[in-house]
Write an enzyme that holds these catalytic residues in place. Structure first.
Site, PDB file in Angstrom:
ATOM      1  N   SER A  14       0.803  -1.240   0.000  1.00  0.00           N
ATOM      2  CA  SER A  14       0.000   0.000   0.000  1.00  0.00           C
ATOM      3  C   SER A  14       0.827   1.276   0.000  1.00  0.00           C
ATOM      4  CB  SER A  14      -0.935   0.009   1.213  1.00  0.00           C
ATOM      5  OG  SER A  14      -0.182  -0.175   2.395  1.00  0.00           O
ATOM      6  N   ARG A  15       2.078   1.181   0.460  1.00  0.00           N
ATOM      7  CA  ARG A  15       2.911   2.389   0.536  1.00  0.00           C
ATOM      8  C   ARG A  15       4.334   2.054   0.092  1.00  0.00           C
ATOM      9  NH1 ARG A  15       4.234   3.909   5.349  1.00  0.00           N
ATOM     10  NH2 ARG A  15       3.406   2.126   6.511  1.00  0.00           N
ATOM     11  N   ASP A  63      -2.146  -8.935   8.323  1.00  0.00           N
ATOM     12  CA  ASP A  63      -0.860  -8.807   9.003  1.00  0.00           C
ATOM     13  C   ASP A  63       0.068  -9.893   8.453  1.00  0.00           C
ATOM     14  OD1 ASP A  63       1.316  -8.813  10.682  1.00  0.00           O
ATOM     15  OD2 ASP A  63       0.148  -8.738  12.540  1.00  0.00           O
ATOM     16  N   SER A 142      17.673  -6.428   1.939  1.00  0.00           N
ATOM     17  CA  SER A 142      18.222  -5.089   2.188  1.00  0.00           C
ATOM     18  C   SER A 142      19.739  -5.206   2.184  1.00  0.00           C
ATOM     19  CB  SER A 142      17.780  -4.576   3.564  1.00  0.00           C
ATOM     20  OG  SER A 142      18.557  -3.449   3.947  1.00  0.00           O
ATOM     21  N   TYR A 155      16.721  -6.392  12.426  1.00  0.00           N
ATOM     22  CA  TYR A 155      16.419  -6.175  11.003  1.00  0.00           C
ATOM     23  C   TYR A 155      17.409  -6.943  10.107  1.00  0.00           C
ATOM     24  CZ  TYR A 155      15.374  -3.450   6.759  1.00  0.00           C
ATOM     25  OH  TYR A 155      15.022  -3.052   5.489  1.00  0.00           O
ATOM     26  N   ALA A 157      19.158  -9.522  10.854  1.00  0.00           N
ATOM     27  CA  ALA A 157      18.941 -10.974  10.989  1.00  0.00           C
ATOM     28  C   ALA A 157      17.829 -11.420  10.042  1.00  0.00           C
ATOM     29  CB  ALA A 157      18.588 -11.316  12.431  1.00  0.00           C
ATOM     30  N   LYS A 159      16.929  -9.965   7.200  1.00  0.00           N
ATOM     31  CA  LYS A 159      17.310  -9.829   5.789  1.00  0.00           C
ATOM     32  C   LYS A 159      18.367 -10.868   5.397  1.00  0.00           C
ATOM     33  CE  LYS A 159      14.420  -6.466   5.062  1.00  0.00           C
ATOM     34  NZ  LYS A 159      13.180  -6.755   4.324  1.00  0.00           N
ATOM     35  N   ILE A 188      16.409   3.977   0.194  1.00  0.00           N
ATOM     36  CA  ILE A 188      15.305   4.368  -0.689  1.00  0.00           C
ATOM     37  C   ILE A 188      14.393   5.366   0.024  1.00  0.00           C
ATOM     38  CG2 ILE A 188      13.440   3.492  -2.158  1.00  0.00           C
ATOM     39  CD1 ILE A 188      16.262   2.314  -2.836  1.00  0.00           C
TER      40      ILE A 188
HETATM   41  P1  NAP Z   1       7.256   1.569   4.235  1.00  0.00           P
HETATM   42  O1  NAP Z   1       7.320   2.794   3.434  1.00  0.00           O
HETATM   43  O2  NAP Z   1       7.254   1.672   5.725  1.00  0.00           O
HETATM   44  O3  NAP Z   1       5.985   0.701   3.765  1.00  0.00           O
HETATM   45  C1  NAP Z   1       5.759  -0.519   4.385  1.00  0.00           C
HETATM   46  C2  NAP Z   1       4.598  -1.218   3.728  1.00  0.00           C
HETATM   47  O4  NAP Z   1       4.474  -2.500   4.373  1.00  0.00           O
HETATM   48  C3  NAP Z   1       3.274  -0.520   3.922  1.00  0.00           C
HETATM   49  O5  NAP Z   1       2.453  -0.792   2.828  1.00  0.00           O
HETATM   50  C4  NAP Z   1       2.715  -1.209   5.185  1.00  0.00           C
HETATM   51  O6  NAP Z   1       1.289  -1.201   5.259  1.00  0.00           O
HETATM   52  C5  NAP Z   1       3.190  -2.615   4.982  1.00  0.00           C
HETATM   53  N1  NAP Z   1       3.319  -3.355   6.229  1.00  0.00           N
HETATM   54  C6  NAP Z   1       4.015  -3.019   7.337  1.00  0.00           C
HETATM   55  N2  NAP Z   1       3.841  -3.954   8.286  1.00  0.00           N
HETATM   56  C7  NAP Z   1       3.032  -4.897   7.749  1.00  0.00           C
HETATM   57  C8  NAP Z   1       2.491  -6.101   8.234  1.00  0.00           C
HETATM   58  N3  NAP Z   1       2.719  -6.538   9.486  1.00  0.00           N
HETATM   59  N4  NAP Z   1       1.672  -6.802   7.421  1.00  0.00           N
HETATM   60  C9  NAP Z   1       1.401  -6.383   6.160  1.00  0.00           C
HETATM   61  N5  NAP Z   1       1.883  -5.247   5.651  1.00  0.00           N
HETATM   62  C10 NAP Z   1       2.699  -4.511   6.450  1.00  0.00           C
HETATM   63  O7  NAP Z   1       8.498   0.604   3.903  1.00  0.00           O
HETATM   64  P2  NAP Z   1       9.415   0.548   2.592  1.00  0.00           P
HETATM   65  O8  NAP Z   1      10.573   1.440   2.793  1.00  0.00           O
HETATM   66  O9  NAP Z   1       8.594   0.679   1.393  1.00  0.00           O
HETATM   67  O10 NAP Z   1      10.000  -0.939   2.728  1.00  0.00           O
HETATM   68  C11 NAP Z   1       9.464  -2.028   1.967  1.00  0.00           C
HETATM   69  C12 NAP Z   1      10.448  -3.185   2.046  1.00  0.00           C
HETATM   70  O11 NAP Z   1      11.713  -2.766   1.537  1.00  0.00           O
HETATM   71  C13 NAP Z   1      10.705  -3.697   3.453  1.00  0.00           C
HETATM   72  O12 NAP Z   1      10.857  -5.089   3.444  1.00  0.00           O
HETATM   73  C14 NAP Z   1      12.020  -3.045   3.820  1.00  0.00           C
HETATM   74  O13 NAP Z   1      12.724  -3.775   4.785  1.00  0.00           O
HETATM   75  C15 NAP Z   1      12.713  -3.065   2.476  1.00  0.00           C
HETATM   76  N6  NAP Z   1      13.801  -2.093   2.365  1.00  0.00           N
HETATM   77  C16 NAP Z   1      13.562  -0.760   2.388  1.00  0.00           C
HETATM   78  C17 NAP Z   1      14.627   0.122   2.274  1.00  0.00           C
HETATM   79  C18 NAP Z   1      14.436   1.613   2.264  1.00  0.00           C
HETATM   80  O14 NAP Z   1      15.450   2.321   2.207  1.00  0.00           O
HETATM   81  N7  NAP Z   1      13.229   2.133   2.320  1.00  0.00           N
HETATM   82  C19 NAP Z   1      15.923  -0.361   2.148  1.00  0.00           C
HETATM   83  C20 NAP Z   1      16.137  -1.724   2.126  1.00  0.00           C
HETATM   84  C21 NAP Z   1      15.061  -2.591   2.228  1.00  0.00           C
HETATM   85  P3  NAP Z   1       0.502  -0.273   6.360  1.00  0.00           P
HETATM   86  O15 NAP Z   1       0.649   1.128   5.894  1.00  0.00           O
HETATM   87  O16 NAP Z   1      -0.891  -0.758   6.350  1.00  0.00           O
HETATM   88  O17 NAP Z   1       1.210  -0.519   7.659  1.00  0.00           O
END
Ligand code: NAP
Length: 251
Positions: A14-15, A63, A142, A155, A157, A159, A188
């Protein structure tokens, strides 16, 4: 429209990065189901946006840590959309803190959401994929899996676990025509990184060869590539998408 006729499921769609993945797969013609945890408004807005663009998108409140719900979601996707061709395990959270002060609650929350979810959704999706003798699984890791950030033992652990899981499952299901890969994003621009961006974004940018922070689309481009039929000979690998952040500082 390289994914016309395919059905995809994206956790945490969703985000942020997940939203970009949902949009990218839908724009390539896939019917896309996605899960979210709490922000219903964001999920509904994405469904409406894609429907206005004549795409098929379905949101599930689920969830990621809930195994029974994962099975329900996968069953409903197969029943309502006809198959499950692409699974993207993207849902993830951070609960950073130095280990000495890390509560068991924060340890378990991150393990359950980021890693156990990958087991739940792969476990539920693998049978329909094996029956169909085709499938694409992409797990979002990640650079933290290998980078060693203080405050991210939980975190990192998850990944590192995802990357090992990816290699093992790839070997289990390759002969069934299913590929399993991971994408490891660098830094990101999403809600997840807002606080650190505000505190140190300019400093981080200097460490990136491309001299810019990553955008969600940088990650969804890689996920889309791995989801294509043409990527059928790539499996068990982790593609790092970090603009050169982890190349190191050199001599
Ligand atoms: P984000 O902006 O916080 O978005 C997280 C998304 O996951 C939202 O849609 C959220 O939905 C959903 N979510 C969170 N907890 C959940 C749960 N328990 N069950 C189902 N959905 C859940 O995060 P993001 O930065 O896009 O990260 C996405 C992925 O990329 C993650 O696995 C993160 O570890 C990885 N990542 C991100 C970065 C970065 O720099 N951003 C870097 C490396 C890896 P709700 O809004 O409903 O909570």
């Amino acid at each position: 429209m390289k994914l016309a006729g395919k059905v995809a499921l994206v956790t945490g769609g969703s985000r942020g990065i997940g939203r970009s993945i949902v949009t990218a797969l839908a724009k390539e013609g896939a019917k896309v189901a996605f899960t979210y945890n709490s922000n219903e408004e964001a999920a509904n807005n994405l469904v409406k946006e894609l429907e206005l663009d004549q795409r098929v998108a379905v949101a599930f409140k689920a969830d990621a840590a809930d195994g029974a719900r994962a099975q329900q979601v996968v069953d409903e996707v197969v029943e309502k959309l006809g198959s499950l061709d692409i699974l993207v395990n993207n849902a993830g959270i951070i609960k950073d803190g130095l280990l000495a002060a890390m509560s068991e609650e924060n340890w378990c929350a991150v393990i359950n959401t980021n890693l156990n979810s990958v087991y739940h959704y792969c476990h539920a999706a693998i049978r329909p994929m094996m029956s169909a003798r085709k499938g694409r699984i992409v797990n979002i890791s990640s650079v933290a899996a290998n980078f060693g950030n203080p405050g991210q033992t939980n975190y990192a652990a998850t990944k590192g676990g995802i990357e090992g899981f990816t290699r093992c499952l790839a070997k289990e299901v390759g002969r069934r025509g299913i590929t399993v890969n991971a994408v490891a994003p660098g830094f990101i621009v999403t809600d997840m990184t807002e606080a650190i961006r505000n505190a140190a974004g300019a400093e981080i940018e200097k460490q990136i060869a491309m001299r810019r922070l990553g955008e969600p689309q940088d990650i969804s481009n890689a996920v889309t590539f791995l989801s294509l039929d043409e990527s059928s000979y790539i499996t068990g690998h982790v593609i790092t998408v970090d603009g050169g952040l982890t190349l190191g500082s050199g001599l």
